[in-house]
Design a protein around this motif. Sequence first.
Motif, PDB file in Angstrom:
ATOM      1  N   PRO A 291      -4.514  52.805  -5.686  1.00 16.81           N
ATOM      2  CA  PRO A 291      -5.608  51.844  -5.526  1.00 16.81           C
ATOM      3  C   PRO A 291      -5.642  51.355  -4.086  1.00 16.81           C
ATOM      4  CG  PRO A 291      -3.784  50.847  -6.755  1.00 16.81           C
ATOM      5  CD  PRO A 291      -3.405  52.281  -6.492  1.00 16.81           C
TER       6      PRO A 291
ATOM      7  N   LEU B 105     -11.838  49.937  -8.094  1.00 14.01           N
ATOM      8  CA  LEU B 105     -12.155  50.733  -9.276  1.00 14.01           C
ATOM      9  C   LEU B 105     -13.579  50.431  -9.741  1.00 14.01           C
ATOM     10  CD1 LEU B 105     -10.636  52.702 -11.038  1.00 14.01           C
ATOM     11  CD2 LEU B 105      -9.823  50.769 -12.408  1.00 14.01           C
TER      12      LEU B 105
ATOM     13  N   VAL C 100      -6.954  55.918 -13.840  1.00 14.93           N
ATOM     14  CA  VAL C 100      -6.010  55.412 -12.840  1.00 14.93           C
ATOM     15  C   VAL C 100      -4.642  55.900 -13.251  1.00 14.93           C
ATOM     16  CG1 VAL C 100      -5.021  53.371 -11.740  1.00 14.93           C
ATOM     17  CG2 VAL C 100      -7.367  53.322 -12.579  1.00 14.93           C
TER      18      VAL C 100
END
Length: 353
Positions: free
Chosen positions: A198, A203, A215
């Motif tokens: 990330p 996201l 993820v």
Amino acid sequence: MKTEVIQLNPNKPESAGILRAVELIKKGELVAFPTETVYGLGADALNAVAVAKIFIAKERPGNDPIIVHIAALEDIFKVAIDLPAFVWPLAKAFWPGPLTLVVRKSEMIPPAVTSGLDTVAVRMPSHHVALTLIREASVPIAAPSANLFGRPSPTTAQHVLEDLADRIPLILDGGSTFIGVESTVLDLSRFPPVVLRPGGITLEDLRSVIDEVDVITKIHSSETKGAESPGLMFKHYSPKAELMLFDGPEEQTLALMQAMGRDLTEHGKRVGILITDEDATLLDKKMLDIERLGPKSELSKVANRLFAAMRALDQRKVDIILARVVDSTGLGLAVRDRLIRAAGGKVVKLNEE
Ligand code: TXA
Ligand code: MG
């Protein structure tokens, strides 16, 4: 080797500094430069010897592949082949910017860049110094973050100097970076695409452009061979002091951190606290070295200060750092990820009532 530092206007970089950097890149040397996320340590991505120097300067293990930076969309055809259709809407929405796409590599990219993988990570940064450097060098630039392996990524030229002084010939100093955490790494070599790390593109941002995104949840230990994204290894982005991370309801968590801080202090330890502004107001400030990350309500500020705050606590020579996780919405997911890794994966969890 003496490290030269050249200051540049981040919005309109002076050409003398850029030319010096281009000259070094073309000779197969390394140049540290600002991107919007963190500082990168760049080399000509098509020159295997130059790329090898990155691993030496950073003390980076050879099984951790490097991102290739481009300055124009058509340059992706030099770097990658068999591009999936997802590339175009994602590039349109987020390039230049903090999104890295993992796609199939072309023959032109030496295996040293990708650690022997048949995929390559590509991104087009938005920082003017980075874009101008890549454009003027007329080669794609391979660049990991410009820190020693395992340390917090550098968000100022001073951080780069702390780690790499006398190991590299040049740092382009464009001031503080704008985002402060690294790019989001999205693997497009499988379906559905998977976020391997990330970062600056959230996201939520990704899901506004492509329907399905996963993820990665499994985190690899540093011993794992062939990790899918070795940057996902535990114990990364770490300050020198041990970091203890707490997760749980506000009142209990802060009370426990306070009690631990007091106890450690009584045992002669210097305790650092890494915490949001809101949480800081609830702590007793006696005895503790507090580094505020900014308001929880503005996660972009928290992200931007995270690595600098870790380094600041190291400068203060604290023995141990206590920190509290943040929510995983928006940029919080990246901040939380970096905190967990800085803690080597060890989180003290307090149960919700
Ligand atoms: O924001 C950023 O991404 C910064 C700036 C300088 O662009 N760069 C950066 O690079 O953070 P680095 O090397 O510190 O992290 C690159 C990440 C690592 O997690 C690495 O494992 C992953 O990208 N990566 C690179 N190539 C890959 C590949 N072919 N497949 C999977 N993961 C890859
Ligand atoms: Mg890195």
